[in-house]
Design a protein around this motif. Structure first.
Motif, PDB file in Angstrom:
ATOM      1  N   ALA A  35       0.453  -4.296 -16.948  1.00 50.76           N
ATOM      2  CA  ALA A  35      -0.111  -5.278 -16.028  1.00 50.76           C
ATOM      3  C   ALA A  35       0.359  -5.013 -14.602  1.00 50.76           C
ATOM      4  O   ALA A  35      -0.428  -5.130 -13.640  1.00 50.76           O
ATOM      5  CB  ALA A  35       0.273  -6.699 -16.472  1.00 50.76           C
ATOM      6  N   ASP A  36       1.668  -4.635 -14.424  1.00 51.77           N
ATOM      7  CA  ASP A  36       2.170  -4.346 -13.081  1.00 51.77           C
ATOM      8  C   ASP A  36       1.461  -3.146 -12.460  1.00 51.77           C
ATOM      9  O   ASP A  36       1.149  -3.140 -11.256  1.00 51.77           O
ATOM     10  CB  ASP A  36       3.680  -4.081 -13.151  1.00 51.77           C
ATOM     11  N   VAL A  37       1.173  -2.113 -13.279  1.00 53.00           N
ATOM     12  CA  VAL A  37       0.493  -0.920 -12.747  1.00 53.00           C
ATOM     13  C   VAL A  37      -0.897  -1.295 -12.225  1.00 53.00           C
ATOM     14  O   VAL A  37      -1.301  -0.890 -11.128  1.00 53.00           O
ATOM     15  CB  VAL A  37       0.408   0.174 -13.832  1.00 53.00           C
ATOM     16  N   GLU A  38      -1.661  -2.068 -13.011  1.00 51.26           N
ATOM     17  CA  GLU A  38      -3.013  -2.439 -12.596  1.00 51.26           C
ATOM     18  C   GLU A  38      -2.982  -3.273 -11.311  1.00 51.26           C
ATOM     19  O   GLU A  38      -3.787  -3.060 -10.391  1.00 51.26           O
ATOM     20  CB  GLU A  38      -3.705  -3.216 -13.721  1.00 51.26           C
ATOM     21  N   ARG A  39      -2.076  -4.265 -11.245  1.00 49.71           N
ATOM     22  CA  ARG A  39      -2.018  -5.136 -10.067  1.00 49.71           C
ATOM     23  C   ARG A  39      -1.606  -4.373  -8.817  1.00 49.71           C
ATOM     24  O   ARG A  39      -2.241  -4.501  -7.749  1.00 49.71           O
ATOM     25  CB  ARG A  39      -1.025  -6.277 -10.338  1.00 49.71           C
ATOM     26  N   LEU A  40      -0.584  -3.522  -8.927  1.00 50.01           N
ATOM     27  CA  LEU A  40      -0.087  -2.805  -7.760  1.00 50.01           C
ATOM     28  C   LEU A  40      -1.065  -1.720  -7.303  1.00 50.01           C
ATOM     29  O   LEU A  40      -1.176  -1.419  -6.112  1.00 50.01           O
ATOM     30  CB  LEU A  40       1.277  -2.184  -8.090  1.00 50.01           C
ATOM     31  N   GLN A  41      -1.811  -1.103  -8.257  1.00 52.28           N
ATOM     32  CA  GLN A  41      -2.805  -0.110  -7.850  1.00 52.28           C
ATOM     33  C   GLN A  41      -3.901  -0.760  -6.990  1.00 52.28           C
ATOM     34  O   GLN A  41      -4.361  -0.178  -6.006  1.00 52.28           O
ATOM     35  CB  GLN A  41      -3.436   0.531  -9.087  1.00 52.28           C
ATOM     36  N   ALA A  42      -4.334  -1.961  -7.369  1.00 53.41           N
ATOM     37  CA  ALA A  42      -5.351  -2.661  -6.581  1.00 53.41           C
ATOM     38  C   ALA A  42      -4.835  -2.970  -5.177  1.00 53.41           C
ATOM     39  O   ALA A  42      -5.529  -2.778  -4.172  1.00 53.41           O
ATOM     40  CB  ALA A  42      -5.755  -3.954  -7.286  1.00 53.41           C
ATOM     41  N   LEU A  43      -3.569  -3.417  -5.067  1.00 51.93           N
ATOM     42  CA  LEU A  43      -2.988  -3.710  -3.740  1.00 51.93           C
ATOM     43  C   LEU A  43      -2.834  -2.445  -2.916  1.00 51.93           C
ATOM     44  O   LEU A  43      -3.000  -2.458  -1.690  1.00 51.93           O
ATOM     45  CB  LEU A  43      -1.640  -4.415  -3.911  1.00 51.93           C
ATOM     46  N   ALA A  44      -2.503  -1.314  -3.567  1.00 56.75           N
ATOM     47  CA  ALA A  44      -2.374  -0.050  -2.841  1.00 56.75           C
ATOM     48  C   ALA A  44      -3.705   0.363  -2.221  1.00 56.75           C
ATOM     49  O   ALA A  44      -3.769   0.849  -1.077  1.00 56.75           O
ATOM     50  CB  ALA A  44      -1.860   1.042  -3.788  1.00 56.75           C
ATOM     51  N   ALA A  45      -4.818   0.176  -2.991  1.00 58.60           N
ATOM     52  CA  ALA A  45      -6.135   0.511  -2.460  1.00 58.60           C
ATOM     53  C   ALA A  45      -6.482  -0.379  -1.270  1.00 58.60           C
ATOM     54  O   ALA A  45      -7.051   0.079  -0.266  1.00 58.60           O
ATOM     55  CB  ALA A  45      -7.196   0.361  -3.565  1.00 58.60           C
ATOM     56  N   VAL A  46      -6.139  -1.662  -1.364  1.00 59.36           N
ATOM     57  CA  VAL A  46      -6.422  -2.588  -0.260  1.00 59.36           C
ATOM     58  C   VAL A  46      -5.623  -2.203   0.978  1.00 59.36           C
ATOM     59  O   VAL A  46      -6.139  -2.184   2.103  1.00 59.36           O
ATOM     60  CB  VAL A  46      -6.092  -4.033  -0.695  1.00 59.36           C
TER      61      VAL A  46
END
Length: 875
Positions: free
Chosen positions: A183-194
């Motif tokens: 779950a942390d990987v998915e959430r942080l990947q989205a923030l990195a793209a933003v």
């Protein structure tokens, strides 16, 4: 005309139907006679005697039946002897075959006894291998499961060594830490793209805001241009209205062109019909000559036959028998038969040839009559076309000025006058028997070249007027299309402007939403980094979460694989133990020792199976009834039995062929005799049935001696109607001619226009007590005689139509040919008709006649080509 008015076509159709039935009757009689001849020929063929007569046929057929019965009895006796010999031969053959089979089976049983012990050993190995085969699969599965368990243990040990900090955790704890890391990987990947797109999104928002201002300025300019198009639309509408006024002459121009083309076609059709009429007249003459020759030939044959009839009768005389003419039994000097004496067949052929020639003549005359009518219509149509063309030229409303100048009005009138004079002359010179000759001569006098030139001039003017009108229509259509295109473009421009305004508002709202989304993304990135040291970015947090996720996943997978391998190894061991117990072995090792190679197992199965099958075959063969009852001492004689059977079969075959021939002849001759009797009966029945039909057809078609007048049924009915018409016309003619003239029906054609015998007219002149030809009438006399006939015909038609009132009559021209006294008589008769309730209209240019009529409608042409109508009602 009378056929059409009185509806006498039904009598002609009745005659045609009777003639058709007569032809069918003749054909039926001929077919019946042919059927009798064919039946007799078939009877002779079936009997095998070409000279057999009908009177001898029945006895011959009965003799054939008796011979067939005798031949059938001999055939049946021979077949019984043949069947007995065949049964004896079959018994000897079966005995020999059974002895041979018995010897072969005994030899095969000795061979089986020699290999019995070896087969028993193979049977024991085969049975053990079959019991051990089910345990082979579970043993191999247990070995594979044990190897898999060993490999899973090695993988788990390596995973514990790589991640010692996580190895001490339970499986449930490892699964929980793995899911949290995912779950942390998915959430942080989205923030990195933003975080990576924030700078570009801010720059793009600034560019879009600047472009929005430019679009607002452009929409204002487009609105001003759309307002200016309204003034241009008013100018285009005025141009369309002016073009529509010029295009209104198209339909009149097209009508004039169609009429001009039709007039030219009528003139050309007249030329074609003139040639066809001449050809038809020639064909009538040829057919008449051929018919006369056929009549002469038939008459000559009949005379020769009658002249030589004595010789024909003398052929039937027999000494001692009475003569059929005088009754004498002595014939001292019989008349000789000449060599060329015609037979009845010769006379019938001549009669048929004459009938065919007369039918051909009738067809040629009918065709010529039809052509005469068509030619008369074509001449009248050509004249009318010429008059219309002359009026069109003078009117000037269709043709242009040059064509009007080239065609003076009096040229066509003079040409028509010349043609009518020629018609009167040629009609007098035409032969009374040729219905087309007079009309053909009249058509020859028509100046087709002049009529065609006038029609061409009219056509040229009509085409020029049509071209001008079509140009005006084309201009109007082009302007209308331009207005439609202009309106469509204005509508599209208005729609585009409105859509652009709506899109501008939507774009402004979108940019506001984009700026709000940028603010929201910036806050989310800041909240994710709040608990970490300064300088940390989202990418570093993603890497750490991914390492945690990989370690937990490796340990969870290794531990679960080890547990599955242990469970599988225990299940395979239990399956092997159950298979050994079912195969009745003490241990797995004993079952493995009893296994047989698959190839060897198949060989043992084939060997033992072959031995068992051979044993069963030998035992069944020796137990068969025809073998078991043998001792081996029997001695069959097959050759002697076969020779006796062949001899009996040969005798039976010969007698069967003879019986078949006798039966076939008896059956065919019997069928042929019945067919001959039926054909004779049918011939007599057809002859009786057709006599009445033939007589009725001869009477209706005037083709036989029963019709002494030579008048067909349809013509007879018309004669009676024509008598009524003449009687009604005389009541008018007596008044108009002051009692001098009276019409009489004539049975001889005196006019080239008469098409049916008996429908001609003669004129009884009471002043001179003579009978005159209608051609001797003057123009005025012809007019009021024709008017009397027309009025008389109207009276008869009215009476025939059940009292239907013919309330209105029109008389066109002809009054100018009457002298004053005759004109008074004619007008008095027409006045009497008017007083009785009928309306009588007169079309005339005679000035004196105009003054006599109180109620008038006058049409006068004006100098400008138009006309004026004046109506005068008398008191």
């Amino acid at each position: 005309m009378l056929q059409s008015l009185f509806g006498t076509e039904i009598y002609d159709r009745t005659t045609d139907e009777l003639v058709a039935r007569r032809r069918a009757a003749h054909a039926s009689v001929a077919a019946a006679e042919v059927a009798v001849a064919e039946a007799l020929a078939g009877l002779r063929g079936a009997a095998g005697d070409d000279e057999l007569e009908a009177a001898e046929a029945r006895d011959a057929v009965q003799s054939f039946g008796a011979a067939a019965v005798a031949a059938t009895a001999l055939r049946d006796e021979a077949r019984a002897a043949r069947d007995a010999a065949e049964v004896a031969r079959s018994a000897q053959v079966k005995l020999a075959e059974a002895l041979t089979r018995r010897a072969v089976l005994l030899d095969r049983r000795l061979a089986l006894t020699a290999i019995h012990e070896d087969v028993d050993d193979e049977r024991s190995r085969l049975e053990g291998g079959r019991r051990a085969a089910p345990a082979q699969g579970p043993a191999a599965a247990l070995a594979a499961a044990s190897s898999a368990l060993e490999r899973a243990g090695e993988v788990f040990s390596r995973a514990e060594a790589e991640h010692p900090a996580l190895a001490a955790l339970a499986l449930d704890q490892l699964v929980e830490r793995r899911d949290r890391a995912v779950a942390d990987v998915e959430r942080l990947q989205a923030l990195a793209a933003v975080e990576a797109t924030l700078g570009d999104r801010r720059a793009a928002h600034e560019r879009d805001v600047a472009a929005l201002g430019v679009r607002r300025d452009g929409l204002a300019a487009d609105g001003e241009a759309l307002a200016r198009r309204a003034l241009t639309r008013v100018e285009l509408a005025e141009s369309v209205e002016a073009a529509a006024t010029s295009a209104g002459a198209l339909d009149p121009a097209r009508t004039a062109l169609r009429e001009a083309l039709a007039a030219l076609d009528r003139v050309r059709r007249l030329a074609e019909l003139r040639v066809a009429a001449a050809d038809a007249s020639a064909r009538v003459a040829d057919a008449a000559a051929h018919a006369h020759a056929a009549v002469d030939a038939e008459t000559a044959l009949r005379r020769r036959r009658i002249t030589g009839m004595a010789g024909e009768l003398a052929l039937a005389l027999v000494d001692g028998e009475p003569c059929s003419v005088c009754g004498a039994t002595a014939h001292p000097a019989p008349a000789p038969l000449v060599d060329d004496h015609p037979t009845s067949d010769d006379v019938e052929r001549a009669e048929a040839h004459r009938g065919a020639a007369e039918r051909s003549l009738g067809e040629a005359r009918d065709e010529a009559s039809a052509l005469a009518g068509r030619l008369a219509d074509a001449v009248a149509a050509a004249r009318e076309s010429a008059v219309v063309a002359d009026r069109s030229v003078a009117d000037g409303s269709i043709l242009d000025e040059s064509v009007t100048d080239a065609t003076p009005g009096n040229v066509v009138d003079d040409r028509i006058a010349d043609t009518r004079t020629a018609d009167d002359k040629t009609a007098d010179e035409a032969a009374p028997g040729d219905p087309v000759a007079g009309m053909a001569h009249a058509a020859e006098a028509v100046d087709i070249a002049a009529l065609e030139a006038a029609a061409d001039q009219r056509l040229a003017g009509a085409r020029a007027a049509l071209a001008t009108a079509e140009d005006a229509v084309e201009a109007h259509d082009r302007l209308v299309a331009e207005v439609a295109t202009f309106d469509a473009e204005t509508g599209r421009a208005s729609e585009i402007l409105q859509a652009s305004r709506v899109a501008l508002a939507a774009e402004s709202a979108r940019l506001d939403g984009v700026w709000e989304a940028i603010d929201e993304s910036t806050g989310a990135v800041a909240a994710a980094l709040a608990d970490h040291p300064p300088g940390t970015d989202i990418v570093a947090l993603v890497d750490a979460a991914r390492r945690e996720r990989g370690a937990c996943t490796t340990l969870v997978d290794a531990r679960r694989a080890l547990d599955r391998a242990g469970d599988d190894q225990r299940e395979r061991a239990a399956e092997l133990a159950a298979a050994v117990e079912r195969a009745e072995f003490d241990s797995a090792a004993e079952a493995a020792a009893a296994l047989v190679d698959p190839v060897e197992l198949r060989r043992l199965e084939a060997s033992v199976g072959e031995y068992d099958r051979e044993s069963a075959v030998v035992a069944a063969g020796l137990a068969a009834p025809d073998v078991a009852e043998l001792t081996g001492d029997e001695h069959p004689d097959v050759e002697a039995a076969a020779a006796a059977a062949a001899e009996a079969s040969s005798v039976a075959s010969v007698l069967a062929d003879e019986a078949a021939v006798a039966l076939d002849r008896a059956e065919r001759s019997d069928r042929a005799l019945r067919a001959f009797d039926a054909a004779l009966t049918a011939e007599q029945s057809v002859a009786a049935e057709t006599r009445a039909v033939v007589r009725m057809a001869d009477v209706a078609a005037a083709a036989g001696p029963e019709n002494r007048t030579g008048v067909t049924l349809g013509t007879y009915v018309l004669l009676r109607r024509f008598d009524d018409v003449v009687a009604a016309a005389n009541s008018r003619l007596g008044v108009m001619s002051s009692g001098r003239y009276q019409l009489e029906a004539s049975d001889r054609e005196t006019s080239s226009r008469a098409r049916k015998t008996g429908l001609a007219l003669a004129i009884r002149d009471n002043a001179t007590d003579t009978t005159r030809d209608p051609k001797s009438f003057s123009g005025g006399e012809t007019f009021y005689a024709s008017l009397s006939l027309a009025l008389g015909l109207a009276d008869v038609v009215q009476a025939e139509a059940g009292g239907i009132d013919l309330g209105t009559l029109f008389v066109d021209e002809g009054f100018g040919t009457l002298d004053p006294e005759t004109l008074d008589s004619v007008m008095s008769e027409l006045g009497r008709l008017s007083a009785s309730g009928r309306v009588v209209g007169i079309v005339s240019h005679v000035e004196d006649l105009k003054q006599r009529i109180a109620d008038r409608i006058e049409v006068r042409r004006r100098p400008d080509g138009s006309s004026v109508l004046t109506s005068t009602a008398g008191v």
